[in-house]
Design an enzyme around this catalytic site. Sequence first.
Site, mmCIF file in Angstrom:
data_model
loop_
_atom_site.group_PDB
_atom_site.id
_atom_site.type_symbol
_atom_site.label_atom_id
_atom_site.label_comp_id
_atom_site.label_asym_id
_atom_site.label_seq_id
_atom_site.Cartn_x
_atom_site.Cartn_y
_atom_site.Cartn_z
ATOM 1 N N ASP A 104 0.787 -1.062 0.130
ATOM 2 C CA ASP A 104 0.101 0.139 -0.028
ATOM 3 C C ASP A 104 0.921 1.239 -0.072
ATOM 4 O OD1 ASP A 104 0.758 -0.783 2.746
ATOM 5 O OD2 ASP A 104 -0.541 0.952 3.414
ATOM 6 N N GLU A 169 0.161 -1.162 5.790
ATOM 7 C CA GLU A 169 1.086 -0.742 6.687
ATOM 8 C C GLU A 169 0.959 0.802 7.196
ATOM 9 O OE1 GLU A 169 5.093 1.080 7.900
ATOM 10 O OE2 GLU A 169 3.792 1.544 6.147
#
Lengths: 431, 431
Positions: A104, A169
């Site tokens: 991400d 994350e």
Amino acid sequence: MHTEVRDRIAETQDRMLDLLGDLVAAESVSGREGPAQAVVHDRLADHDLEIDTWEPSIERLRDHPGFFETVSYEEYGYERRENLVATRAGSGDGRSLTLSGHVDVVNPNPVADWEYDPWAATVTDGRVYGRGALDMKGGIAAFIHAFEVLEELDVDLAGDLHLQTTIEEESGGTGGVLSALERGYRPDAAIIAEPFGIPNVGIAGAGVSYFRITVPGEAAHTAFKYAGENALGHATRVYQALEALDERRRERIEYQPAVNQDPRAEGSVTNLSVSVMEAGDWISKVPGEAVLTGRVGWPPGETSEEVRAEIAETVAAVAEEDPWLSEHPPEIEWFGWDADPHEVDTEEAIVRLATEHAEAVTGGQTEYVGGLGGLDERFYQLYYDIPAISLGPRGANAHGADEHVEIDSLVETAQAIALTAMDWCGVAEEN
Amino acid sequence: MHTEVRDRIAETQDRMLDLLGDLVAAESVSGREGPAQAVVHDRLADHDLEIDTWEPSIERLRDHPGFFETVSYEEYGYERRENLVATRAGSGDGRSLTLSGHVDVVNPNPVADWEYDPWAATVTDGRVYGRGALDMKGGIAAFIHAFEVLEELDVDLAGDLHLQTTIEEESGGTGGVLSALERGYRPDAAIIAEPFGIPNVGIAGAGVSYFRITVPGEAAHTAFKYAGENALGHATRVYQALEALDERRRERIEYQPAVNQDPRAEGSVTNLSVSVMEAGDWISKVPGEAVLTGRVGWPPGETSEEVRAEIAETVAAVAEEDPWLSEHPPEIEWFGWDADPHEVDTEEAIVRLATEHAEAVTGGQTEYVGGLGGLDERFYQLYYDIPAISLGPRGANAHGADEHVEIDSLVETAQAIALTAMDWCGVAEEN
């Protein structure tokens, strides 16, 4: 064999850059990581790997001491948000190793600030530009490249090797790395290719907590202001008390790895910021409520509980001295991030090996860095006693416009990771 | 004849309440006034009146010294937003009179706070509840009822009588009353049936100005707070300086009609409020900008220009003492409301007449009130030297939940307006 691996990684670096190009082009803002995971899956499908993908189960995570509900879960849930682990079983009984990265990225807005297309990897002047090029699709491309070269050269690792790509994350990673650990991926050590700037090795992460403070007032038409109580006036005092607390904390708290990471952090290794203030919805109405939302980050040395207590005491002290607030106390809500800090002992074998190879491939000297931001690495260290370090490329503008990574450092990262894996897992004798 | 008019108005008050019911049911939040104007038009169509309706022309208004672009114009434009004037030509050469009211109301949200349906006129305990029942559909129903009774009793006014209903008073009225004046409706006096609580007579309105102050900072990830500059810290100082200015102004400025209007305004006849504060859009980002939006209102005695200059000086003084702001000065934007205050001489004939009849029909004693809010009345007084007073019902919760008007006071308003019109315009001899 070490030399052959190093050379081959450098010679075939274009394959790594192709992968990085595909990854950057796969838009994967936290919450919608699917396109990037598809790129990883396609790339690894042709190799001799056992690939496991799964959506995190919030119910299985909820009771974990490291769990918190991330803002990306709140917004998107976990459907169609898969983690991926590709495993090459070791040929012997060597130590196992996970190479991990998050797919991400943060939103590139405002895109107008970019000179380069955030969703295309532009290669120029020895750099790759694009959202995630540095944080951290570059690192993912590097460790996959490292694996591919080891396979190509028939380097037969004795311990299990896991190539792991995870989600969210940027919003805390409970559905990412923590979910992988809960699924059973608990290696003897982990390397996460976060961009800490090889030859530096990341050995620490910050504690991070989000807070929301609601300061009450009493709404009234501004023409009859005396009939109301402007929440903003009280909120400004809360704001200033929190700033003063931040200043006291910054004077009190020292942490060398954070200063190693960024010399500007000297005297500022902890940070408490009110980042959003919302009050009022109509210009002719005295606002009846003000909401301060913010983040506190701090290096190893305090628990989340201790830091939260200090903030709560500060807010309570403001309320005590303020006649209105003493009758209408502000409310503090903790939400989103709730991470304790972590630190890995630099005497750990994985740290020694990574240091040795990072210094060798770069010709530089490793500094141990970290403690300014919260990291996925903490889940390994805090809850499973697994040493997890950060070893990744150099670059600039993570989270900002014109994010970029230096190609030399991607090659060095791939090299250092490959050599560390060989020494950590062991190589079967026939090689 | 005066007695007959008074009695008939009281006896037939149900007709007035029916009209008020239709008006409240016609949702007409500022910007979408059409439904309420349709009710007025239907009601007046059967009478011997010349009805003129028109959409305001922003181009014809723009150069007027009283003009400003209202927020309701910005949001909705002026299409399908008609003003209405219904004229009964006088039978002689008496003085002309406009009876005026605004059909727009403020949003009833949050509707959950209401015990009564805001869009239905609920009659109970001598009151009518509903959005606009007090501010100011009640007053409109009262003056239309007054006209209908005069017509029914063949009271033949010597001067022209205009029944006028206008738009967007709540956002400043430039497209409403100012547009009517520019269209040529410039009577010898005007009565606006604002709910100032008969027997009180409104003789003043506040100056009102909106402002938006943009305080610059420099965005950064909160983990690297030292690399940025939190705009909020500087914005809190601007906020506090404006509050201190408000306090100095409140000590300095006195205005008795405002205290007559609301005794709680003693020591607070001017008011400066920051009503909206916006800063930050992401919890992990130090906000690079904070925006304070607010309103200043003040009674007769200062021009808009003078008040704005004092605010600008205050902001400049904060910036001068703040090292960051002295390099990055805040910007002040004036938008929306820009009204000078106005005051009508209580010796004006229209004031004397209204006072006489308001006291007679209520048995009470008139106080001269006003100066806390900006009013449409100012356009008559400031730019055309036409005396314009407020004479309207009693009630509570204008702009709030469970807004209501007292029915007795509606009857008294209709009576006082009818009798004042007879004396002001003159009545032809045959009556």
